[in-house]
Scaffold this motif. Structure first.
Motif, PDB file in Angstrom:
ATOM      1  N   HIS A  34       0.319  11.198 -15.360  1.00 53.92           N
ATOM      2  CA  HIS A  34      -0.998  10.937 -14.766  1.00 53.92           C
ATOM      3  C   HIS A  34      -1.481   9.503 -15.000  1.00 53.92           C
ATOM      4  O   HIS A  34      -2.109   8.917 -14.119  1.00 53.92           O
ATOM      5  CB  HIS A  34      -2.009  11.942 -15.310  1.00 53.92           C
ATOM      6  N   ALA A  35      -1.217   8.949 -16.172  1.00 58.00           N
ATOM      7  CA  ALA A  35      -1.689   7.592 -16.440  1.00 58.00           C
ATOM      8  C   ALA A  35      -1.025   6.596 -15.493  1.00 58.00           C
ATOM      9  O   ALA A  35      -1.685   5.686 -14.954  1.00 58.00           O
ATOM     10  CB  ALA A  35      -1.413   7.222 -17.892  1.00 58.00           C
ATOM     11  N   GLU A  36       0.276   6.736 -15.270  1.00 56.86           N
ATOM     12  CA  GLU A  36       0.979   5.855 -14.336  1.00 56.86           C
ATOM     13  C   GLU A  36       0.507   6.079 -12.904  1.00 56.86           C
ATOM     14  O   GLU A  36       0.400   5.135 -12.116  1.00 56.86           O
ATOM     15  CB  GLU A  36       2.479   6.090 -14.436  1.00 56.86           C
ATOM     16  N   ALA A  37       0.223   7.340 -12.576  1.00 56.99           N
ATOM     17  CA  ALA A  37      -0.275   7.641 -11.227  1.00 56.99           C
ATOM     18  C   ALA A  37      -1.608   6.942 -10.982  1.00 56.99           C
ATOM     19  O   ALA A  37      -1.846   6.393  -9.891  1.00 56.99           O
ATOM     20  CB  ALA A  37      -0.412   9.151 -11.046  1.00 56.99           C
ATOM     21  N   VAL A  38      -2.475   6.947 -11.984  1.00 65.92           N
ATOM     22  CA  VAL A  38      -3.777   6.279 -11.832  1.00 65.92           C
ATOM     23  C   VAL A  38      -3.583   4.800 -11.550  1.00 65.92           C
ATOM     24  O   VAL A  38      -4.281   4.218 -10.704  1.00 65.92           O
ATOM     25  CB  VAL A  38      -4.641   6.490 -13.097  1.00 65.92           C
ATOM     26  N   TRP A  65       0.823  -1.207   0.000  1.00 62.45           N
ATOM     27  CA  TRP A  65       0.000   0.000   0.000  1.00 62.45           C
ATOM     28  C   TRP A  65       0.862   1.264   0.000  1.00 62.45           C
ATOM     29  O   TRP A  65       0.605   2.203  -0.757  1.00 62.45           O
ATOM     30  CB  TRP A  65      -0.918   0.018   1.227  1.00 62.45           C
ATOM     31  N   GLU A  66       1.885   1.304   0.853  1.00 60.77           N
ATOM     32  CA  GLU A  66       2.682   2.523   0.968  1.00 60.77           C
ATOM     33  C   GLU A  66       3.395   2.838  -0.340  1.00 60.77           C
ATOM     34  O   GLU A  66       3.440   3.991  -0.778  1.00 60.77           O
ATOM     35  CB  GLU A  66       3.705   2.383   2.098  1.00 60.77           C
ATOM     36  N   ALA A  67       3.961   1.816  -0.991  1.00 63.63           N
ATOM     37  CA  ALA A  67       4.660   2.043  -2.257  1.00 63.63           C
ATOM     38  C   ALA A  67       3.680   2.514  -3.324  1.00 63.63           C
ATOM     39  O   ALA A  67       3.993   3.399  -4.131  1.00 63.63           O
ATOM     40  CB  ALA A  67       5.371   0.775  -2.703  1.00 63.63           C
ATOM     41  N   ALA A  68       2.486   1.949  -3.352  1.00 65.82           N
ATOM     42  CA  ALA A  68       1.488   2.362  -4.335  1.00 65.82           C
ATOM     43  C   ALA A  68       1.044   3.800  -4.089  1.00 65.82           C
ATOM     44  O   ALA A  68       0.938   4.603  -5.026  1.00 65.82           O
ATOM     45  CB  ALA A  68       0.289   1.417  -4.284  1.00 65.82           C
ATOM     46  N   HIS A  69       0.814   4.130  -2.820  1.00 71.55           N
ATOM     47  CA  HIS A  69       0.369   5.488  -2.492  1.00 71.55           C
ATOM     48  C   HIS A  69       1.460   6.514  -2.801  1.00 71.55           C
ATOM     49  O   HIS A  69       1.214   7.533  -3.449  1.00 71.55           O
ATOM     50  CB  HIS A  69      -0.019   5.558  -1.019  1.00 71.55           C
ATOM     51  N   ASN A  70       2.677   6.224  -2.327  1.00 76.83           N
ATOM     52  CA  ASN A  70       3.779   7.161  -2.568  1.00 76.83           C
ATOM     53  C   ASN A  70       4.073   7.289  -4.055  1.00 76.83           C
ATOM     54  O   ASN A  70       4.335   8.390  -4.564  1.00 76.83           O
ATOM     55  CB  ASN A  70       5.038   6.698  -1.836  1.00 76.83           C
ATOM     56  N   GLY A  71       4.030   6.161  -4.758  1.00 76.55           N
ATOM     57  CA  GLY A  71       4.265   6.199  -6.195  1.00 76.55           C
ATOM     58  C   GLY A  71       3.216   7.032  -6.913  1.00 76.55           C
ATOM     59  O   GLY A  71       3.533   7.827  -7.808  1.00 76.55           O
ATOM     60  N   GLY A  72       1.965   6.882  -6.527  1.00 78.06           N
ATOM     61  CA  GLY A  72       0.902   7.670  -7.142  1.00 78.06           C
ATOM     62  C   GLY A  72       1.081   9.158  -6.913  1.00 78.06           C
ATOM     63  O   GLY A  72       0.942   9.978  -7.836  1.00 78.06           O
ATOM     64  N   MET A  73       1.418   9.526  -5.683  1.00 78.99           N
ATOM     65  CA  MET A  73       1.605  10.949  -5.368  1.00 78.99           C
ATOM     66  C   MET A  73       2.780  11.543  -6.143  1.00 78.99           C
ATOM     67  O   MET A  73       2.705  12.663  -6.659  1.00 78.99           O
ATOM     68  CB  MET A  73       1.817  11.120  -3.871  1.00 78.99           C
ATOM     69  N   LEU A  74       3.874  10.786  -6.219  1.00 79.87           N
ATOM     70  CA  LEU A  74       5.051  11.288  -6.937  1.00 79.87           C
ATOM     71  C   LEU A  74       4.778  11.389  -8.427  1.00 79.87           C
ATOM     72  O   LEU A  74       5.137  12.386  -9.070  1.00 79.87           O
ATOM     73  CB  LEU A  74       6.244  10.370  -6.674  1.00 79.87           C
ATOM     74  N   LEU A  75       4.144  10.392  -9.001  1.00 85.80           N
ATOM     75  CA  LEU A  75       3.851  10.421 -10.435  1.00 85.80           C
ATOM     76  C   LEU A  75       2.869  11.543 -10.766  1.00 85.80           C
ATOM     77  O   LEU A  75       2.972  12.166 -11.828  1.00 85.80           O
ATOM     78  CB  LEU A  75       3.305   9.066 -10.871  1.00 85.80           C
ATOM     79  N   LEU A  76       1.945  11.813  -9.855  1.00 80.88           N
ATOM     80  CA  LEU A  76       1.063  12.967 -10.032  1.00 80.88           C
ATOM     81  C   LEU A  76       1.876  14.250 -10.050  1.00 80.88           C
ATOM     82  O   LEU A  76       1.667  15.136 -10.897  1.00 80.88           O
ATOM     83  CB  LEU A  76       0.025  12.999  -8.908  1.00 80.88           C
ATOM     84  N   GLU A  77       2.819  14.358  -9.123  1.00 81.86           N
ATOM     85  CA  GLU A  77       3.678  15.547  -9.057  1.00 81.86           C
ATOM     86  C   GLU A  77       4.494  15.706 -10.335  1.00 81.86           C
ATOM     87  O   GLU A  77       4.750  16.821 -10.790  1.00 81.86           O
ATOM     88  CB  GLU A  77       4.605  15.425  -7.847  1.00 81.86           C
ATOM     89  N   LEU A  78       4.886  14.575 -10.944  1.00 84.74           N
ATOM     90  CA  LEU A  78       5.668  14.603 -12.171  1.00 84.74           C
ATOM     91  C   LEU A  78       4.807  14.814 -13.412  1.00 84.74           C
ATOM     92  O   LEU A  78       5.336  14.955 -14.516  1.00 84.74           O
ATOM     93  CB  LEU A  78       6.448  13.288 -12.321  1.00 84.74           C
ATOM     94  N   GLY A  79       3.483  14.820 -13.232  1.00 84.74           N
ATOM     95  CA  GLY A  79       2.603  14.981 -14.383  1.00 84.74           C
ATOM     96  C   GLY A  79       2.438  13.708 -15.193  1.00 84.74           C
ATOM     97  O   GLY A  79       1.919  13.751 -16.312  1.00 84.74           O
ATOM     98  N   ARG A 123      -6.794  10.707  -7.295  1.00 78.96           N
ATOM     99  CA  ARG A 123      -7.013   9.957  -8.532  1.00 78.96           C
ATOM    100  C   ARG A 123      -7.894  10.755  -9.478  1.00 78.96           C
ATOM    101  O   ARG A 123      -7.690  10.745 -10.697  1.00 78.96           O
ATOM    102  CB  ARG A 123      -7.627   8.588  -8.240  1.00 78.96           C
ATOM    103  N   ALA A 124      -8.855  11.477  -8.943  1.00 80.97           N
ATOM    104  CA  ALA A 124      -9.714  12.307  -9.784  1.00 80.97           C
ATOM    105  C   ALA A 124      -8.920  13.403 -10.493  1.00 80.97           C
ATOM    106  O   ALA A 124      -9.177  13.715 -11.657  1.00 80.97           O
ATOM    107  CB  ALA A 124     -10.831  12.928  -8.943  1.00 80.97           C
ATOM    108  N   VAL A 125      -7.943  13.968  -9.794  1.00 79.18           N
ATOM    109  CA  VAL A 125      -7.085  14.985 -10.427  1.00 79.18           C
ATOM    110  C   VAL A 125      -6.381  14.388 -11.638  1.00 79.18           C
ATOM    111  O   VAL A 125      -6.318  15.003 -12.710  1.00 79.18           O
ATOM    112  CB  VAL A 125      -6.065  15.532  -9.411  1.00 79.18           C
ATOM    113  N   CYS A 126      -5.857  13.182 -11.481  1.00 81.71           N
ATOM    114  CA  CYS A 126      -5.158  12.518 -12.591  1.00 81.71           C
ATOM    115  C   CYS A 126      -6.121  12.189 -13.727  1.00 81.71           C
ATOM    116  O   CYS A 126      -5.804  12.398 -14.906  1.00 81.71           O
ATOM    117  CB  CYS A 126      -4.491  11.242 -12.095  1.00 81.71           C
ATOM    118  N   LEU A 127      -7.276  11.662 -13.386  1.00 86.60           N
ATOM    119  CA  LEU A 127      -8.253  11.301 -14.409  1.00 86.60           C
ATOM    120  C   LEU A 127      -8.702  12.528 -15.193  1.00 86.60           C
ATOM    121  O   LEU A 127      -8.870  12.474 -16.414  1.00 86.60           O
ATOM    122  CB  LEU A 127      -9.455  10.616 -13.752  1.00 86.60           C
TER     123      LEU A 127
END
Length: 614
Positions: A170-174, A154-168, A194-198
């Motif tokens: 978005h598809a990987e973040a989702v 869970w932590e790796a998925a959450h942190n990865g999503g937040m970082l990928l969102l920060e990097l723009g 997730r809505a921000v990315c979508l």
């Protein structure tokens, strides 16, 4: 008694008291909080072997527990030198990290990971450390590897999503947030992110559903209401948008971000008094907020308040969303405050092609102040603007010569204190294209036996306001049965327009030969009129003093002002405005009526010319 203690006791009873057994017992005592016993075990181990790596490691751990981090680094470092085991490297990296020596810690964590390549928690930890160090792309790889090793992490998925969102990304973040959501379906913040990315991926229905889920889980997140409001606004659901913004403001009354968004919607609806009031409320909450100042500048310029608008517009340099890049010049910025006599000044493009064309009118004024002017613009307009009076040298960004001062083109109106009635060179300032180039286009077009109209129906699709200012070519269909030779000036035809353009043989399309704006200028010189949406070609026609009708959306760009059909920036320009948001139909009808009148007058003039005696 734990396993380490049992093994150490067994070794002791068997008569085999070894440093390793003593250290194992010592670590067990340390973990149990029995510090004195742990220290005794350590001393006994070192007595047997003063260089034993386990004993050195244990001594370092005891120093760290005693809040002696420097000593801990020294002793654990000695252990690593004796035997670079993953356990020692991890301990050393942990101490270094606690000291704030993040780069050193990262190096030792990485060495440990090479010894334990299947440890997902280690990849996750290094990823977070790299993120703190600003190595974001590398951090993302580590977090994704942790998730690959443990798909339910869970932590790796959450942190990865937040970082990928920060990097723009978005598809990987989702993808990461999808994993997180499966493991924890009750996180309101997760659904919001997730809505921000979508939304960024134009998956708007899914984004809206996620925002609604987030609100259902926690209705007290002001940011979620704000973001949902922006989504409603995008699709013209104004009542829902305002309701969302008001709910966000009820939770955070001084949120300047929400106030700014509400002000923008009010501006788009031309509710100007309310927009001004909302922006001043935002400024009261955050007096130096660049976004608020920039929006306020837009309103001031739109309403003709140039005196306050130009200074406030300089806030654009602090806005990453605008995409301006501070060039980091060592030479001073000129804003009109110092004499230019004998100086070389670099005037450089800082916004779009249309902006550069519009503000290039100031070049002759800068040159008249005694300066040698180097003009730096994008290649498509370099040859065109290089011919303006006062340009000593026109260059691209890759080859900028030496200079004494610099000024962005968009800052020149401020430097010259431009007011509504002092806009320079509205009658035109770009030299006429060479006669040979114009003749080449005349030959391509053939006999001039019909009124010629150039058409531009769409701007740059990457422009943030493109969905308001551009239209489909099919929207102009009511014009196409006029007795006119239509000529496309549209570069980069979109897929939705390509088939329609191919069907309309009555639109001459020679745009493949428009290699730069100098060629476009020559082609415009062969036309009787240009009809264009708000894009660079409209500026080009106006700067050439060619007749141009500009089609303006309900919420116009600041430079077109309000409630007027002319422009103080271009004397040859006429504005046709939407009276309802998004409605181009009425605009096209008005253009058609005016066009038929213009064609009739042109035809009458041509007929009269034929009747004149030779």
């Amino acid at each position: 008694m734990n396993r380490r203690e049992r093994r150490a006791t067994a070794a002791k009873h068997s008569g085999k008291v070894t440093p390793a057994a003593l250290c194992e017992a010592g670590f067990a005592h340390l973990q149990s909080g029995c510090i004195a016993e742990a220290e005794l075990s350590c001393q006994q181990a070192l007595t047997l072997d003063e260089q034993h790596p386990d004993a050195l490691h244990l001594l370092g751990a005891l120093c760290f527990h005693a809040q002696q981090p420097d000593a801990a680094v020294e002793w654990i470092g000695r252990a690593v030198q004796q035997a670079p085991k993953a356990e020692y490297l991890l301990s050393l990296a942990t101490v270094l990290e606690r000291q704030g020596r993040l780069e050193d810690a990262r190096q030792h964590f990485s060495k440990a990971s090479s010894l334990k390549p299947d440890d997902a928690s280690l990849w996750n930890h290094i990823g977070n450390l790299l993120w703190q160090l600003g190595h974001k792309d590398e951090a993302a790889k580590h977090l994704q590897q942790a998730l690959k090793l443990n798909p339910n992490y869970w932590e790796a998925a959450h942190n990865g999503g937040m970082l990928l969102l920060e990097l723009g990304r978005h598809a990987e973040a989702v993808e990461c947030f999808d994993v997180t959501e499966k493991l924890n379906r009750t996180s309101a913040a997760l659904h919001q992110m997730r809505a921000v990315c979508l939304s960024a991926l134009n998956r708007f229905d899914e984004a809206e559903a996620d925002y609604e889920k987030s609100i259902a889980l926690d209705p007290n997140l002001a940011e979620t209401h704000n973001n949902l409001g922006l989504l409603h606004w995008r699709f013209g659901r104004l009542e829902q948008a305002f309701a969302c913004f008001d709910r966000a403001l009820a939770l955070r009354p001084d949120s300047h971000a929400v106030l700014n968004n509400k002000a923008v919607v009010l501006l788009h609806l031309q509710m100007l008094d309310e927009a001004f009031a909302t922006l001043h409320r935002s400024l009261a909450a955050a007096p130096d907020d660049a976004q608020t100042l920039f929006y306020l500048a837009t309103l001031q310029l739109l309403t003709g308040d140039f005196e306050r608008g130009w200074p406030a517009r300089e806030a654009r340099w602090r806005l990453p969303s605008v995409g301006l890049v501070d060039r980091g010049f060592s030479k001073p910025l000129w804003r009109g405050e110092r004499p230019l006599e004998g100086k070389t000044i670099l005037l450089h493009s800082d916004e779009g092609l249309g902006d550069a064309i519009q503000f290039a009118r100031y070049v002759p004024m800068v040159a008249a102040s005694g300066a040698r002017v180097i003009l730096e613009v994008e290649p498509p307009i370099q040859q065109l603007l290089g011919g303006i009076e006062g340009v000593a040298e026109c260059v691209g960004r890759s080859s900028t010569p030496a200079f004494d001062l610099h000024c962005p083109l968009g800052t020149l109106p401020l430097a010259f204190g431009t007011r509504f009635d002092t806009i320079p060179l509205a009658q035109g300032y770009i030299p006429a294209p060479p006669a040979a180039r114009v003749k080449a286009w005349q030959d391509r077009l053939g006999p001039h036996d019909r009124f010629r109209v150039g058409l531009v129906w769409a701007g740059n699709p990457d422009h943030k306001n493109d969905h308001n200012r551009s239209m489909a070519l099919r929207t102009l269909a009511p014009l196409l049965d006029c007795d006119v030779q239509f000529v496309s000036l549209q570069k980069g035809v979109r897929d939705q327009d390509r088939a329609f353009l191919a069907e309309r043989r009555d639109i001459v399309d020679l745009t493949e030969q428009l290699t730069d704006f100098s060629e476009t200028a020559a082609l415009i010189s062969c036309l009787d009129l240009v009809i264009s949406v708000d894009t660079s070609v409209a500026h080009l026609a106006g700067a050439l003093r060619a007749p141009v009708w500009t089609l303006v959306p309900f919420n116009p760009d600041w430079r077109w002002l309000l409630e007027r059909d002319d422009s103080p920036w271009y004397q040859s320009m006429r504005l046709f405005r939407q009276t309802q948001r998004g409605d181009w139909t009425g605009v096209v009808e008005n253009v058609r009526d005016e066009l038929e009148g213009r064609v009739s007058a042109w035809r009458s003039k041509q007929d009269q010319a034929l009747l004149l005696p030779v």
